[in-house]
Design a protein around this motif. Structure first.
Motif, PDB file in Angstrom:
ATOM      1  N   GLU A  48       0.815  -1.226   0.000  1.00 12.87           N
ATOM      2  CA  GLU A  48       0.000   0.000   0.000  1.00 12.87           C
ATOM      3  C   GLU A  48       0.846   1.274   0.000  1.00 12.87           C
ATOM      4  OE1 GLU A  48      -2.215   0.612   3.641  1.00 12.87           O
ATOM      5  OE2 GLU A  48      -0.864  -0.710   4.740  1.00 12.87           O
ATOM      6  N   GLY A  87      -1.944  -4.498   2.441  1.00 14.24           N
ATOM      7  CA  GLY A  87      -1.277  -4.077   3.669  1.00 14.24           C
ATOM      8  C   GLY A  87      -0.636  -5.258   4.351  1.00 14.24           C
ATOM      9  N   LYS A 109      -6.359  -3.350   0.691  1.00 19.33           N
ATOM     10  CA  LYS A 109      -6.492  -1.934   1.051  1.00 19.33           C
ATOM     11  C   LYS A 109      -7.043  -1.071  -0.078  1.00 19.33           C
ATOM     12  CE  LYS A 109      -4.805  -2.212   5.231  1.00 19.33           C
ATOM     13  NZ  LYS A 109      -5.627  -1.878   6.421  1.00 19.33           N
ATOM     14  N   GLY A 110      -6.947  -1.527  -1.301  1.00 24.59           N
ATOM     15  CA  GLY A 110      -7.441  -0.717  -2.410  1.00 24.59           C
ATOM     16  C   GLY A 110      -7.101  -1.331  -3.751  1.00 24.59           C
ATOM     17  N   ALA A 119      -1.378   4.660  -3.466  1.00 30.78           N
ATOM     18  CA  ALA A 119      -2.513   4.785  -2.546  1.00 30.78           C
ATOM     19  C   ALA A 119      -3.342   6.024  -2.868  1.00 30.78           C
ATOM     20  CB  ALA A 119      -2.024   4.827  -1.109  1.00 30.78           C
TER      21      ALA A 119
END
Length: 418
Positions: free
Chosen positions: A309, A337, A343-344, A361
């Motif tokens: 991330e 993470g 996380k995305g 990020a």
């Protein structure tokens, strides 16, 4: 000076033609035409005659047409007994009424006739194959042969639009183990075809022809093609291969597709194939085999691109370059993470537009969709439809990313339900 075309003729019209010497004495009748393979493919190696003493062969340059429509030997001594060493394709025996692969049209067709042309230069008189007839015209010639004069048959045939394949686009499948020429397919031309086109061709072939074509492919092309065929056909294609060869192919497959394939095989055979696989690929497939095939995890692939991330755009580009899976399947890069928590996700288009030093990020979507590993395939299909997804990350009960479901897996599932 290049040879000039003196006349064109069909195989059907030539077969049965009397062959005489210069004094008009009958030496035999045309039984077949032997065509060279390899670098000389398409060139007629010889005319096969049925004589009183058996089958004989004579080079085409030793034969000439006569005004009466017969064939005349220049030198009777050039006619020798036929000794089949397997280096020829016989047009009547091996081609007519057989299924062939039309590489140009990417399909399997049935041969009705063969078109040839006499090439004249000085005293030489060579015969060459030009194209294969796969339409009605060729079928009519064969139906009416012996019932009507040749000229009348041609008057009927010319009313129909020819449906031909140039000889250079013809690949002949020969599956008789007694013959040396088992398969005359240029691998490069097959490898250039889309796997789905190859899959369609395999489905249209007889089992023996299918086996011959599939075994001519290298592991990577075979793996891509195997992913496109029906599960039952997958099993059939692997029946004659040993576990080591199957393992080499399975290692090149998407892990999810490989797990689906092994699940279709008997457990003993599946275990033997896994034993032959490299440790890393084996572990990926074994993990997928533990999931219910009717769940999201059973439909996912473990091949996806991810970065930490805190990574930069430059790090993400390097991860893309190092990706060993199918690059066309990548639509976004996932941010993970600690303990691989999702996380995305960053779409590739957004990544391309960013500066190399930017943090990924910052580019990630504010919300990232994911699904649990045990989500049913019905619910999975509903998510793809509702959010118009190309791919969906799969997480386990701890929120760790374990794989990605691609849209084509969902489409395949929906097709099976229709």
């Amino acid at each position: 000076m290049p040879p000039r075309i003196t006349s064109r003729v069909s195989l059907t019209a030539l077969l049965g033609t009397p062959v005489t010497d210069s004094q008009g004495h009958l030496k035999g009748k045309l039984k077949d035409i032997a065509v060279a393979t390899g670098p000389d493919a398409g060139n007629v190696a010889g005319l096969v005659l049925k004589t009183r003493s058996g089958l004989c062969i004579v080079p085409s340059q030793e034969v000439m047409e006569t005004p009466a429509g017969t064939l005349e030997l220049r030198r009777p001594s050039a006619l020798v007994p036929l000794k089949d060493d397997g280096n020829f394709i016989y047009l009547q025996q091996d081609l007519v009424d057989r299924q062939i692969i039309d590489i140009h049209g990417r399909k399997v067709v049935r041969v009705n006739d063969v078109e040839l042309e006499w090439m004249g230069q000085g005293s030489a008189h060579l015969l060459r194959v030009t194209e294969v007839e796969v339409g009605v015209r060729g079928a009519l010639r064969r139906i009416f042969k012996g019932m009507l004069p040749r000229t009348q048959i041609e008057k009927i045939a010319v009313r129909f639009t020819p449906k031909v394949i140039p000889w250079q686009f013809v690949d002949v499948i020969e599956v008789d183990p007694a013959r040396r020429v088992k398969l005359r397919i240029e691998y490069e031309r097959l490898a250039d075809m889309h796997p789905s086109d190859l899959a369609d061709i395999l489905e249209d072939l007889s089992p023996a022809e299918r086996e011959a074509v599939f075994q001519s492919l290298d592991e990577e092309v075979a793996a891509d093609t195997l992913e496109e065929v029906d599960p039952k056909l997958q099993v059939s294609l692997l029946e004659k291969l040993d576990e080591e060869k199957i393992a080499d192919i399975v290692e090149e497959m998407d892990p999810g597709a490989a797990a689906d394939l092994l699940a279709e095989l008997p457990e003993e055979q599946s275990d033997a194939i896994l034993e032959e696989m490299e440790p890393e690929e084996r572990q990926e497939v074994e993990e997928l085999l533990e999931f219910d095939e009717r769940s999201a995890a059973g439909s996912m692939t473990t091949e996806f691109v991810s970065v930490n991330e805190n990574a930069t755009v430059q790090d993400a580009v390097q991860a893309l370059r190092s990706f060993d899976g199918d690059p066309e399947s990548v639509t976004e890069i996932y941010l993970l993470g600690d303990r691989r928590l999702l996380k995305g996700a960053v779409p590739l288009a957004r990544l391309i537009m960013a500066q190399p030093e930017s943090r990924v990020a910052v580019l990630a979507d504010a919300r990232v969709l994911s699904c649990p590993a045990d989500l049913s395939q019905n619910a999975l299909a509903e998510m793809f439809d509702k959010y118009n997804l190309h791919a969906l990350p799969v997480v386990n009960s701890q929120g760790r990313m374990v794989g990605v479901v691609q849209a084509d897996h969902v489409i395949s599932y929906l097709r099976e339900r229709i």
